[in-house]
Write a protein that holds these residues in place. Structure first.
Motif, PDB file in Angstrom:
ATOM      1  N   ILE A   1      28.165  49.538  45.747  1.00 58.24           N
ATOM      2  CA  ILE A   1      27.799  49.494  44.503  1.00 58.24           C
ATOM      3  C   ILE A   1      27.822  48.028  43.786  1.00 58.24           C
ATOM      4  O   ILE A   1      28.755  46.646  44.855  1.00 58.24           O
ATOM      5  N   GLY A   2      26.694  47.216  44.498  1.00 55.01           N
ATOM      6  CA  GLY A   2      26.852  46.119  44.556  1.00 55.01           C
ATOM      7  C   GLY A   2      25.557  45.289  42.981  1.00 55.01           C
ATOM      8  O   GLY A   2      25.482  46.736  42.047  1.00 55.01           O
ATOM      9  N   PRO A   3      24.836  44.539  42.830  1.00 49.99           N
ATOM     10  CA  PRO A   3      24.474  43.774  41.709  1.00 49.99           C
ATOM     11  C   PRO A   3      23.254  44.642  41.183  1.00 49.99           C
ATOM     12  O   PRO A   3      22.989  44.821  40.221  1.00 49.99           O
ATOM     13  N   ARG A   4      22.789  45.751  42.078  1.00 52.52           N
ATOM     14  CA  ARG A   4      21.168  46.614  41.777  1.00 52.52           C
ATOM     15  C   ARG A   4      21.334  47.152  40.950  1.00 52.52           C
ATOM     16  O   ARG A   4      21.189  47.753  39.953  1.00 52.52           O
ATOM     17  N   GLU A   5      22.934  48.619  41.417  1.00 50.36           N
ATOM     18  CA  GLU A   5      23.590  49.072  40.802  1.00 50.36           C
ATOM     19  C   GLU A   5      23.727  49.059  39.523  1.00 50.36           C
ATOM     20  O   GLU A   5      23.891  50.264  38.877  1.00 50.36           O
TER      21      GLU A   5
ATOM     22  N   ARG B   1      25.295  43.840  53.190  1.00 54.97           N
ATOM     23  CA  ARG B   1      24.252  44.644  51.525  1.00 54.97           C
ATOM     24  C   ARG B   1      24.352  44.027  50.872  1.00 54.97           C
ATOM     25  O   ARG B   1      24.042  43.046  49.943  1.00 54.97           O
ATOM     26  N   VAL B   2      26.096  44.539  50.114  1.00 52.58           N
ATOM     27  CA  VAL B   2      25.691  43.665  48.574  1.00 52.58           C
ATOM     28  C   VAL B   2      25.967  42.365  48.503  1.00 52.58           C
ATOM     29  O   VAL B   2      25.836  41.801  47.511  1.00 52.58           O
TER      30      VAL B   2
ATOM     31  N   GLU C   1      22.834  40.877  48.364  1.00 57.35           N
ATOM     32  CA  GLU C   1      22.045  40.593  47.142  1.00 57.35           C
ATOM     33  C   GLU C   1      22.617  39.577  46.955  1.00 57.35           C
ATOM     34  O   GLU C   1      21.821  39.132  45.778  1.00 57.35           O
ATOM     35  N   LEU C   2      23.745  39.139  46.516  1.00 56.47           N
ATOM     36  CA  LEU C   2      24.632  38.629  44.799  1.00 56.47           C
ATOM     37  C   LEU C   2      23.925  37.194  45.899  1.00 56.47           C
ATOM     38  O   LEU C   2      24.142  36.442  44.639  1.00 56.47           O
TER      39      LEU C   2
ATOM     40  N   PHE D   1      22.320  44.522  37.459  1.00 54.85           N
ATOM     41  CA  PHE D   1      22.762  42.804  36.738  1.00 54.85           C
ATOM     42  C   PHE D   1      21.903  41.831  35.884  1.00 54.85           C
ATOM     43  O   PHE D   1      21.951  41.077  35.090  1.00 54.85           O
ATOM     44  N   GLU D   2      20.191  42.319  36.503  1.00 56.34           N
ATOM     45  CA  GLU D   2      19.010  41.853  35.243  1.00 56.34           C
ATOM     46  C   GLU D   2      19.311  41.778  33.725  1.00 56.34           C
ATOM     47  O   GLU D   2      19.282  40.703  33.351  1.00 56.34           O
TER      48      GLU D   2
ATOM     49  N   TYR E   1      30.483  36.610  40.323  1.00 52.61           N
ATOM     50  CA  TYR E   1      29.363  35.911  40.823  1.00 52.61           C
ATOM     51  C   TYR E   1      29.169  36.623  38.754  1.00 52.61           C
ATOM     52  O   TYR E   1      27.944  35.729  38.953  1.00 52.61           O
TER      53      TYR E   1
ATOM     54  N   GLN F   1      27.819  48.063  53.906  1.00 51.65           N
ATOM     55  CA  GLN F   1      27.410  47.693  52.642  1.00 51.65           C
ATOM     56  C   GLN F   1      28.414  46.519  52.142  1.00 51.65           C
ATOM     57  O   GLN F   1      27.246  46.115  51.138  1.00 51.65           O
TER      58      GLN F   1
ATOM     59  N   MET G   1      20.826  36.611  44.587  1.00 50.19           N
ATOM     60  CA  MET G   1      20.099  36.395  42.771  1.00 50.19           C
ATOM     61  C   MET G   1      19.555  34.921  42.681  1.00 50.19           C
ATOM     62  O   MET G   1      20.298  33.984  42.756  1.00 50.19           O
TER      63      MET G   1
ATOM     64  N   LEU H   1      31.510  46.056  40.908  1.00 51.00           N
ATOM     65  CA  LEU H   1      31.283  45.550  41.819  1.00 51.00           C
ATOM     66  C   LEU H   1      32.178  46.257  42.861  1.00 51.00           C
ATOM     67  O   LEU H   1      32.949  46.474  42.468  1.00 51.00           O
TER      68      LEU H   1
END
Lengths: 242, 199
Positions: free
Chosen positions: B117-121, A234-235, A238-239, B124-125, B155, A231, A242, B111
């Motif tokens: 739990i990342g930017p998608r969850e 992946r995070v 993704e960061l 962030f957009e 971030y 995980q 961006m 985060l």
């Protein structure tokens, strides 16, 4: 039969914590002499708990616990200090280290050498060393300590010493075998002998070593995780994207 | 039979509240049924009403009955400052200070890589779109001072500065009226590391 035991003054790190019952939490900790174990931190989620703000990841803690079951009860916790708080990107790399330990380390298996390597990796991250060497050193130590047989000294086919000038294919579960002919040097498993020797010597000054070691370590770790995705990676990706 | 099963269901349902275990859930259920049936009715109605009507404000992401909440529409707030907090309860804490007149954005989380739990969850957009409305000049990051809150702030600061916004972070240190003697070591250490010039 596990005996009722009381442990005191153990240096340990919090890897992750999970809420438990109404006000408590289960702390997944990595201690120097008792390995990774779950501790019940009673009342740690109460607003005025002394443990709140103290059970923090990436910080050396001195812990004491007791109990006979699988989950021991945290009795004492003190902050030891000496490692600055991780910041920025290094925090995410710290989570990666923790996730590796959580995913690969069996409970209550002491790994003092790995523990010391974890401390050095955190020290480096806390001082802003974002780059690979510390992570690679830790990954190598992790696989070796856990008995995954990371082979860096000799060729798995002939048993002869690794030749720095040759190219090898690193085969999962087996080790490096000489790469025949010109071969495709772009494939993940292809490494120079020098990379293998550098990894053994903890020397990541060469950019080629850094690149190739990253590739094979990723492959090996993913294999030992049984293909389960990390995980934190992946995070992180993704960061970065961006 | 039917009565006892709806009682069981009520007890089980009350357990979803934080800090409520089987014993307190039972106590609450009997209280509502025996002593305060009107209160129980009100609770039931307001709960289903809230679930039905509340949604996320299109601008601050906090709970709101309208498309855009009244705070975001208020002409008394400073539209050039946007304060980012983790949870609605953090927004309430900030509001109690009366120190901030700008607007908010509620992330509804932080985060947390180990929990996936990342930017998608956290969408962030959405925050980036909100902050680049052309009116916001400064974004104040008021996420918690935990590792997760710090990672979130880091971030966000990178993403927001890259979009030409001024980004600031809440200060961290000893509490007002705090004495070194009685403060925890980790706070004192960090306050020392983050000391500021006195001139």
């Amino acid at each position: 039969m596990s005996q009722k035991l009381r442990v005191d003054g153990q240096t340990a790190f919090l890897l992750h914590s999970y809420p438990y019952s109404e006000t408590s939490l289960i702390a997944d900790v990595f201690s120097r002499d008792y390995g990774r174990l779950p501790l019940l931190a009673r009342g740690a989620r109460r607003p005025k708990s002394a443990l709140r703000g103290l059970l923090i990841g990436f910080q050396p803690l001195e812990l004491g616990w007791f109990g006979a079951g699988e989950v021991k009860t945290l009795a004492k916790a003190e902050w030891l200090g000496g490692i600055p708080l991780l910041a920025g990107r290094c925090l995410l790399l710290g989570y990666y280290l923790n996730e590796l330990l959580i995913s690969l380390l069996a409970r209550e298996d002491a790994h003092p050498i790995l523990f010391d390597s974890y401390v050095s990796a955190l020290q480096a991250l806390a001082h802003g060393a974002e780059d690979a060497p510390e992570l690679r050193k830790f990954e190598v130590r992790l696989l070796r300590e856990l008995g995954y047989g990371l082979r860096l000294e000799t060729d798995a086919q002939t048993g002869s010493d690794i030749d720095a000038t040759r190219r090898y294919l690193y085969q999962v579960e087996r080790g490096p075998v000489p790469q025949v002919g010109a071969g495709d040097t772009a494939i993940d498993a292809s490494v120079t002998g020098k990379t293998l020797l550098d990894m053994r010597a903890d020397d990541y000054s060469d950019p080629v070593t850094r690149r190739e070691s990253r590739r094979i370590m990723r492959q090996l770790i993913s294999h030992h995780l049984g293909g389960r995705p990390l995980q934190s990676r992946r995070v992180y990706m993704e960061l970065q994207g961006m | 039979m039917a009565a006892s099963s709806s009682l069981d269901e009520l007890i089980e349902a009350l357990r979803c509240l934080p800090g409520v275990g089987p014993k307190s859930a039972q106590r609450m259920a009997y209280h509502l049924l025996q002593r305060d049936r009107r209160g129980a009715e009100r609770l039931a109605q307001s709960l289903s009403g809230a679930l039905e009507r509340l949604r996320h404000c299109a601008r601050c992401n906090n709970f709101s009955e309208d498309e855009v909440c009244s705070r975001c529409l208020s002409s008394r707030r400073d539209v050039t400052q946007l304060c980012v907090v983790e949870m609605p309860i953090d927004l309430n804490s900030m509001e109690q200070t009366h120190a901030f007149q700008g607007l908010y954005y509620v992330l509804m989380g932080r985060l947390s890589p180990l929990d996936g739990i990342g930017p998608r969850e956290l969408a962030f957009e959405r925050l980036l779109n909100r902050a680049t409305d052309g009116l916001v000049k400064e974004v104040i990051l008021a996420t918690n001072f935990t590792n997760e809150g710090e990672a979130t702030a880091h971030y966000l600061s990178e993403l927001l500065s890259a979009r030409g916004l001024k980004v600031s972070r809440m200060a961290r240190g000893l509490p007002v009226g705090g004495e070194l003697e009685f403060s925890d070591a980790i706070t004192v250490a960090q306050a020392f590391i983050e000391r500021r010039d006195y001139s």
